[in-house]
Enzyme design. Structure first.
Site, PDB file in Angstrom:
ATOM      1  CG  ASP A 112       0.077  -0.302   2.355  1.00 60.14           C
ATOM      2  OD1 ASP A 112       0.689  -1.110   2.587  1.00 60.14           O
ATOM      3  OD2 ASP A 112      -0.364   0.882   3.605  1.00 60.14           O
ATOM      4  CD  GLU A 113      -1.193   5.464   2.557  1.00 56.38           C
ATOM      5  OE1 GLU A 113      -1.862   6.477   3.039  1.00 56.38           O
ATOM      6  OE2 GLU A 113      -0.245   4.330   3.105  1.00 56.38           O
TER       7      GLU A 113
END
Ligand code: NGO
Length: 519
Positions: A330-331
């Site tokens: 993620d991210e």
């Protein structure tokens, strides 16, 4: 005179209002145990005028293959009743756990539970199903059954015929032990609490910018240095492999599979701080104790990065009996799209090489992963192109939309703990969504299940965990277990209200939402 008579009648009127409200709330409080099971079972029939009473003479009988479940049940029931409750093999009156004769509809995780005057019979086709049945039995008994010291009875179980099985095979809770470290005892307590609601996976978020929480023998500084702090600068901590294995075994005894997560290529400052060679510029950054995201990345072009990942996954897989390893993803805002793709295409085969299936946050869907990879949706919108495309290719999606399922969002503006980026999540918001129809193009059959993640930027103690998880975790548990045809907020809030006394007896710090008529 006239004034005082007026005052008197106002008082009478007020008393009347007060007593009717009291009566109403008492009526609400008196939800019959048979109507208070969470998650609501597929089918519950009351058998009128029948009660089974647990007594000092009650015996627990278990089929071969069910003794572990029987012993765990006996341990719980002995604590509060003080009864001997001997466990033996075979069948007979009392509490009987059987691995044959269940309605085939129960499948691999469901059960049938019958309460007659002579005893309680739970039938299932697996130990997991029997375990689920015993969690329902706990909820049919008075709340004080959860006490840790001996209470006075009686211990009635209402006459019932229950047939029950889950809508989704995967119902998960996530605990972020990276932002703040939680001791094995705190994790075990959470395992006990989620097991009561038929959660069958525990996802442990074990590495992030602020801390690395599992010993990896070939890279020991990850834990000893990378695990030495946490958000706010406290001492942090990490699990030895023995401690991790102990958590895994404790969960397994409660039919919960642990899914460990090592987040990569972003959310890796703790690793980058521990080993300079993992950085593209060969310079280790300082440890990080803030709460920003998106600033760290493993060095994608370097070979050492994949030796590191290989070692970590190999050692983690060796102590993880469950089929999944979560690799985050993620991210990755400090990793270019091309690098992200390169990285994942090298890392996915490593997980497969060690015999595990990959889970990842939904960004992983962008790299067209093999269909065995499970993207976990954590967005706040109801459409996502790459997740939809992955579902169309055959990937199963785990649903944890942040504006519904994130247990770290505040309930409302006055909640002391938690974040707000995905909005406030009151109990009704956590309950009122349909995982099989939430994301466009991701229908029921593309959904593997649901997860309620609890991120710990603001969560420090086990009381904090309980406050954010209860009562929303049971809401997500019901959304994942119960058939959509049984989805009903007005009935759910009554059943949830009946769980309150149970949590009080268990010493849990739960949020007394005004949306729920607490018993
Ligand atoms: C995001 C972020 C996490 C935060 C969390 C806080 C995901 C998948 N990545 O969720 O690092 O802790 O929000 O709510």
């Amino acid at each position: 005179m006239r004034k005082s008579r007026l005052f008197g009648s106002i008082l009478t009127a007020l008393a009347l209002v007060a007593s009717t409200t009291l009566a109403a709330s008492q009526a609400q409080a008196a939800v019959a145990p048979i109507d208070s099971v969470v998650p609501v079972p597929v089918s519950v029939q009351s058998v009128p005028n029948v009660t089974y009473n647990l007594t000092s003479g009650t015996q627990i009988r278990a089929a071969a293959g069910a003794t572990d479940v029987a012993n765990l049940l006996a341990t719980t029931l002995r604590r509060s009743t003080g009864f001997a409750l001997p466990v033996s093999q075979g069948t007979g009156d009392g509490i009987s756990l059987q691995l044959s004769g269940a309605d085939p509809q129960v499948g691999q995780q469901g059960y049938q539970l019958d309460v007659a005057a002579s005893g309680v019979t739970i039938k299932a086709s697996s130990a997991a199903g029997l375990f689920a049945g015993t969690q329902t039995l706990r909820q049919l008994l008075p709340a004080k059954i959860e006490a840790s010291s001996v209470q006075t009875g009686p211990w009635p179980v209402p006459g019932a015929r229950i047939l029950d099985y889950p809508r989704f095979a995967h119902r998960s809770a996530m605990l972020d032990v990276a932002r703040h470290f939680f001791t094995p005892d705190v994790v075990k307590r959470y395992i006990d609490e989620i097991a009561l609601y038929k959660i069958n996976y525990l996802h442990l978020h074990m590495s992030d910018d602020q801390g690395w929480r599992i010993m990896i023998d070939s890279w020991p500084r990850l834990a000893t240095y990378g695990g030495s702090t946490q958000v706010g600068g406290g001492p942090g901590g990490y699990y030895t492999k023995a401690q991790y294995s102990d958590i895994v075994a404790y969960a397994a005894a409660r039919h919960i599979t642990v899914i460990p997560e090592i987040d990569m290529p972003g959310h890796t400052n703790a690793a980058l701080a521990s080993y300079a060679e993992l950085n593209c510029n060969n310079t280790a950054p300082p440890l990080y104790t803030g709460t920003n995201v998106g600033f760290s990345s493993l060095c994608v072009p370097k070979d050492v990065t994949y030796r590191f990942v290989d070692d970590v996954i190999r050692e983690l897989a060796a102590v993880t009996p469950g089929p999944y390893i979560h690799i985050g993803g993620d991210e990755a805002q400090s990793t270019s799209d091309a690098d992200y793709r390169t990285f994942m295409n090298r890392v996915l085969p490593i997980v497969a090489k060690y015999g595990k299936q990959t889970m990842g946050w939904h960004e992983i869907a962008k790299v067209n992963p093999p269909t065995g990879v499970v993207p976990q949706y954590w967005g706040t919108t109801t459409s996502n192109t790459s997740v939809r495309d992955a579902a169309a290719r055959g990937n199963k999606i785990l649903m944890s939309p942040a504006n519904k399922a994130y247990l770290d969002m505040k309930y409302n503006s006055s909640t002391r703990l938690g974040l707000t980026w995905a909005g406030y999540i009151e109990v009704r918001t956590a309950y009122d969504w349909n995982p099989g129809a939430h994301l466009s193009g991701v229908g029921e059959s593309a959904v593997r299940g649901v997860e309620a993640p609890l991120w710990s930027e603001t969560i420090v103690t086990r009381q904090d965990i309980e406050y954010m998880a209860f009562p929303r975790l049971p809401a997500i548990a019901e959304v994942g277990w119960s058939p959509w045809s049984k989805h009903n907020w007005d009935q759910f809030r009554q059943r949830l209200g009946a769980q309150g006394p149970r949590w009080t007896v268990m010493g849990m710090n739960y949020y007394r939402s005004t949306q729920v008529p607490w018993a």
